[in-house]
Design a protein around this motif. Sequence first.
Motif, short mmCIF file in Angstrom:
data_model
loop_
_atom_site.label_atom_id
_atom_site.label_comp_id
_atom_site.label_asym_id
_atom_site.label_seq_id
_atom_site.Cartn_x
_atom_site.Cartn_y
_atom_site.Cartn_z
N ASP A 51 37.32 22.00 17.49
CA ASP A 51 38.01 20.74 17.29
C ASP A 51 38.62 20.32 18.61
O ASP A 51 39.40 21.07 19.18
CB ASP A 51 39.10 20.96 16.23
CG ASP A 51 39.66 19.67 15.75
OD1 ASP A 51 39.23 18.62 16.23
OD2 ASP A 51 40.52 19.73 14.87
N THR A 93 45.51 23.64 12.50
CA THR A 93 44.16 24.07 12.87
C THR A 93 44.23 25.23 13.86
O THR A 93 43.46 26.18 13.80
CB THR A 93 43.41 22.90 13.52
OG1 THR A 93 43.73 21.72 12.84
CG2 THR A 93 41.93 23.12 13.47
N PRO A 139 43.22 19.46 18.39
CA PRO A 139 43.67 20.23 17.23
C PRO A 139 45.12 19.97 16.87
O PRO A 139 45.98 19.76 17.72
CB PRO A 139 43.50 21.67 17.71
CG PRO A 139 43.66 21.59 19.16
CD PRO A 139 43.19 20.27 19.61
#
Lengths: 270, 143, 88
Positions: B73, B80, B76
């Motif tokens: 990702d 996360t 983030p």
Amino acid sequence: MLRDLVFASLLVIIILALTYLTYSGGLGDLPPRDVRVIASNYLNLTYNQGITWLWAASPEAVTAIVWDYRGLDTLFETVVFYGAILAALTLFRSVSKVPEFVSSAGLSLVVKRVTAIVTLAILAVAASTALHGHLTPGGGFQGGAIASVAPLLLLVVFGKQFFIERRISYSKLLTIRNASLALLGFTSVALLILGFLTGFQAYIFQNQAKTVSTLSYPPYLLDVPLGGSLFFFNLFEFLAVASGFTLVFTILLSRDETLRKELEGEELGY
Amino acid sequence: MDIELIKFMFMLTTISLYFNVAISLYGVVSKTNLVKKLIALTIFQDTVNMFTILIGYKLWRPGLLLQPPVLTDLSPTPETLREFVERSVDPLPQAFVLTAVVIGLAVTLFLTTIILHVSYHFKTVNVDEIGRSKRVYIHEEAV
Amino acid sequence: MMDYVDLVFLIMGISALSSVLFTFLTVKTKDLMYAVVFSSVQSVAYALIYFLLLAPDIVLVYVAVSVGIYPLIVILLVKKVGRYEVVT
């Protein structure tokens, strides 16, 4: 013969002892229950935008550890690799001075056309693996090892005449390799020199800004993370490794008489 | 998900790596051809690297999905990031093994050029015959 | 019933056992070309284990080095030095 038997039986005894110890729990829980504290520390810090004085600006933890958090280890590994290639080239010095005169036609037409197409694909895959090293698994050394397959295929399929006609000589490859290693060393101290010139404080192998020094490599390129100095490290390592392997293959694929000429004069005791 | 089967398979992998170490060590010490010694030495180096990465793994639990140490990702949130730290395997042994593979490759390249020189000088690559002819050299120089 | 997690570890165990078989064949054979080929098959089994242990950087380095560069250098050496191993 007796020595072989004694050694083999010693090995069998050691294996049985180790198997018994591992089976009854001597190594602890296999596989371990949780990673170590230092590993979770590095994983937390590598792309954390809340702690920008300790981050490494790359979502790939392994590249950040190899080139930023433990960069000095990688520096000495590069030195060892350079020294080994240097030693292997020095042992065959006379082969490199005089280019060998061969007249080889290479393999058949079908193989030549197919190889020409495949070589472009190999170079594209190698460049992508090396330059995306801070976003996906990959990096400088992986890309260099893949890219050294392409000149090898060209040498085997087209013959040595191909390299001699295009004047890709030994000294040109050596120049590329030395220049990229020098630029690698320069990238690691670039912020230090900039700090001397402008009066700020900086560290060796500095990638992003820390609490006491405000100089840093750019962490973003338009909107994609660039990883700071990790991108430049990967690029220069890719060039250095590819040209180093090509040099060794050019020497080792020569004819037998050319290689034996290195040792002439030894019966006179030099 | 059978925890006993997982632990048994992991232990089977570890024990077969012990066997690999023993067979390649026997090949390095007891075979008399220099090229065979070189091949067995590379197998030994690869097995030791495999041990290092085996230590960095993590035990599966129901409801926990393991992940290699790459964040997918690009922006983030803190949740996360916390999940990534909980799920990922250890990245430190992988960094060490990268360095070890490069150094092993450099040593093998150097050993290859030395074996070529030895074979041109002594006209053989059998270790016993090289020892015998060196004894003749030393005896001739002493006399 | 068998979950896919069990399947992953089953493949890991089978690859490790087959690598023992190929290592034994490498050390035992007397023809050096066969030794190089068996060593490459054992490297493929190791690369499968590295992939199942979730280490993708190592898989890239290992496949390029151990299935690409090592057999090339050893085959060059075998052609210049002699193919069969002489045991006296």
